[in-house]
Design a protein around this motif. Structure first.
Motif, PDB file in Angstrom:
ATOM      1  N   ARG A  14      22.375  43.363  49.836  1.00  0.00           N
ATOM      2  CA  ARG A  14      23.872  43.450  50.377  1.00  0.00           C
ATOM      3  C   ARG A  14      24.957  43.944  49.572  1.00  0.00           C
ATOM      4  NH1 ARG A  14      25.411  38.266  51.561  1.00  0.00           N
ATOM      5  NH2 ARG A  14      24.186  37.376  49.843  1.00  0.00           N
ATOM      6  N   HIS A  15      24.462  44.431  48.493  1.00  0.00           N
ATOM      7  CA  HIS A  15      25.335  44.987  47.505  1.00  0.00           C
ATOM      8  C   HIS A  15      26.527  45.833  48.108  1.00  0.00           C
ATOM      9  CE1 HIS A  15      26.915  48.136  44.523  1.00  0.00           C
ATOM     10  NE2 HIS A  15      27.103  46.969  43.990  1.00  0.00           N
ATOM     11  N   VAL A  16      26.344  46.719  49.062  1.00  0.00           N
ATOM     12  CA  VAL A  16      27.147  47.578  49.411  1.00  0.00           C
ATOM     13  C   VAL A  16      28.108  46.604  50.314  1.00  0.00           C
ATOM     14  CG1 VAL A  16      27.578  49.535  51.237  1.00  0.00           C
ATOM     15  CG2 VAL A  16      25.758  49.715  49.244  1.00  0.00           C
ATOM     16  N   ARG A  18      28.726  43.557  50.207  1.00  0.00           N
ATOM     17  CA  ARG A  18      29.300  42.744  49.689  1.00  0.00           C
ATOM     18  C   ARG A  18      30.699  43.213  48.522  1.00  0.00           C
ATOM     19  NH1 ARG A  18      25.056  40.062  45.934  1.00  0.00           N
ATOM     20  NH2 ARG A  18      26.973  38.954  44.908  1.00  0.00           N
ATOM     21  N   SER A  19      30.427  44.527  48.248  1.00  0.00           N
ATOM     22  CA  SER A  19      31.393  45.053  47.387  1.00  0.00           C
ATOM     23  C   SER A  19      32.567  45.575  48.356  1.00  0.00           C
ATOM     24  CB  SER A  19      30.937  46.355  46.811  1.00  0.00           C
ATOM     25  OG  SER A  19      30.244  47.265  47.430  1.00  0.00           O
ATOM     26  N   ALA A  20      32.158  45.676  49.820  1.00  0.00           N
ATOM     27  CA  ALA A  20      33.522  46.113  50.673  1.00  0.00           C
ATOM     28  C   ALA A  20      34.223  44.834  51.057  1.00  0.00           C
ATOM     29  CB  ALA A  20      32.432  46.378  51.966  1.00  0.00           C
ATOM     30  N   ASP A  33      33.323  52.757  41.780  1.00  0.00           N
ATOM     31  CA  ASP A  33      32.855  52.620  40.605  1.00  0.00           C
ATOM     32  C   ASP A  33      33.724  51.428  39.961  1.00  0.00           C
ATOM     33  OD1 ASP A  33      31.711  54.990  40.241  1.00  0.00           O
ATOM     34  OD2 ASP A  33      33.714  56.106  40.085  1.00  0.00           O
ATOM     35  N   HIS A  34      33.341  50.034  40.790  1.00  0.00           N
ATOM     36  CA  HIS A  34      33.764  48.786  40.282  1.00  0.00           C
ATOM     37  C   HIS A  34      32.870  48.160  39.312  1.00  0.00           C
ATOM     38  CE1 HIS A  34      31.289  48.151  43.546  1.00  0.00           C
ATOM     39  NE2 HIS A  34      30.637  47.385  42.942  1.00  0.00           N
ATOM     40  N   ALA A  35      33.223  47.166  38.469  1.00  0.00           N
ATOM     41  CA  ALA A  35      32.406  46.509  37.435  1.00  0.00           C
ATOM     42  C   ALA A  35      31.446  45.489  37.987  1.00  0.00           C
ATOM     43  CB  ALA A  35      33.509  45.842  36.432  1.00  0.00           C
ATOM     44  N   HIS A  36      30.719  45.224  37.266  1.00  0.00           N
ATOM     45  CA  HIS A  36      29.725  44.171  37.679  1.00  0.00           C
ATOM     46  C   HIS A  36      29.894  42.984  36.680  1.00  0.00           C
ATOM     47  CE1 HIS A  36      28.377  47.577  40.040  1.00  0.00           C
ATOM     48  NE2 HIS A  36      28.184  46.496  40.866  1.00  0.00           N
ATOM     49  N   LEU A  37      29.382  41.692  37.155  1.00  0.00           N
ATOM     50  CA  LEU A  37      29.119  40.600  36.406  1.00  0.00           C
ATOM     51  C   LEU A  37      27.912  39.834  36.646  1.00  0.00           C
ATOM     52  CD1 LEU A  37      32.556  38.989  36.976  1.00  0.00           C
ATOM     53  CD2 LEU A  37      31.929  39.671  34.640  1.00  0.00           C
ATOM     54  N   ALA A  46      27.144  40.133  40.445  1.00  0.00           N
ATOM     55  CA  ALA A  46      28.252  40.004  41.578  1.00  0.00           C
ATOM     56  C   ALA A  46      29.171  41.412  41.272  1.00  0.00           C
ATOM     57  CB  ALA A  46      29.219  38.755  41.109  1.00  0.00           C
ATOM     58  N   CYS A  47      29.830  41.846  42.357  1.00  0.00           N
ATOM     59  CA  CYS A  47      30.805  43.069  42.424  1.00  0.00           C
ATOM     60  C   CYS A  47      32.244  42.541  41.848  1.00  0.00           C
ATOM     61  CB  CYS A  47      30.836  43.656  43.563  1.00  0.00           C
ATOM     62  SG  CYS A  47      29.113  44.225  44.172  1.00  0.00           S
ATOM     63  N   ALA A  48      32.599  42.923  40.903  1.00  0.00           N
ATOM     64  CA  ALA A  48      33.927  42.537  40.495  1.00  0.00           C
ATOM     65  C   ALA A  48      34.938  43.421  40.020  1.00  0.00           C
ATOM     66  CB  ALA A  48      33.585  41.637  39.092  1.00  0.00           C
TER      67      ALA A  48
HETATM   68 ZN   LIG Z   1      28.732  46.389  43.019  1.00  0.00          ZN
END
Ligand SMILES: [Zn+2]
Ligand SMILES: [Zn+2]
Length: 220
Positions: A14-16, A18-20, A33-37, A46-48
């Motif tokens: 569900r990455h896409v 979720r990042s939305a 180009d977000h970061a990840h944790l 997690a998208c961060a």
């Molecule tokens: Zn992400």
């Protein structure tokens, strides 16, 4: 360990979507180009937003008893590093027992050491690692020494074909491995991937290699 073992929890289908929904810590909107944790407890990615990722970018400071304090969130570094002097021999690749020409190796806190997995049309497959063999190989590259547990991986590819240049190794953020798994899932056909599948993977590897900086000698 289950089929996908340590890896499966990291694979975020569900990455896409979720990042939305924005940064999973503070809810700020995210760009592509977000970061990840890495959530070390849940073994998920997690998208961060950048400020949240920066907050966790440094290793935890030691506690009173001298051991690093355990934190749930670990920032995934964005660095890509290569070691031009590293080469893998054919017999070494065979000894690792990876049935395809590419695999990623990472140290998992939860698994208590090195874990190996390779991409397949069915998703990532964990490979039982002949640990002594792998440790002898890893000892030859400073990339293995600077690799951060849980959040970075060594992407090792081996091309035994007539045009192949043996095996090489790139240190990548852990999410780069899942991007590769996704590409294989979508494009791989049959056992050998087919022309299109192999080309897609070769293109992805070349892009990662081009993006990678040579590991500075002082780091070794
Ligand atoms: Zn992400
Ligand atoms: Zn945030």
């Amino acid at each position: 360990m289950t089929l996908f073992g340590a890896l499966q929890p990291f694979v975020t289908r569900r990455h896409v979507s979720r990042s939305a929904h924005g940064c999973e810590l503070c809810g700020a909107p995210l760009d592509r180009d977000h970061a990840h944790l890495a959530d070390v407890d849940r073994r998920a990615l997690a998208c961060a937003c950048r400020p949240c990722a920066l907050l966790f970018a440094r290793p935890p400071s030691p506690t009173n008893d001298g051991h690093p304090a355990r934190t749930r969130w670990r920032a995934v570094p964005e660095r890509h590093l290569r070691d031009p002097s590293f080469r893998l021999e054919h017999h070494e690749w065979e000894a690792l027992g990876i049935p395809v020409g590419i695999a990623f190796f990472f140290r998992s806190t939860a698994a208590g050491g090195w874990t190996a997995a390779y991409p397949s049309p069915a998703g990532p497959v964990e490979s039982l690692l002949p640990l002594e063999t792998w440790e002898a190989i890893a000892a030859r590259t400073p990339l293995a020494r600077v690799l951060e547990d849980d959040v970075e991986a060594l992407l090792v590819s081996f091309d035994a074909g007539p045009d192949g240049n043996g095996g090489d190794c790139v240190l990548v953020p852990i999410h780069a491995c899942y991007a590769l798994v996704g590409r294989v899932r979508r494009r791989w056909r049959g056992l050998d991937g087919g022309d299109e599948g192999r080309a897609a993977v070769a293109e992805h590897l070349a892009a990662l290699r081009d993006h990678a900086a040579v590991l500075a000698p002082e780091a070794s």
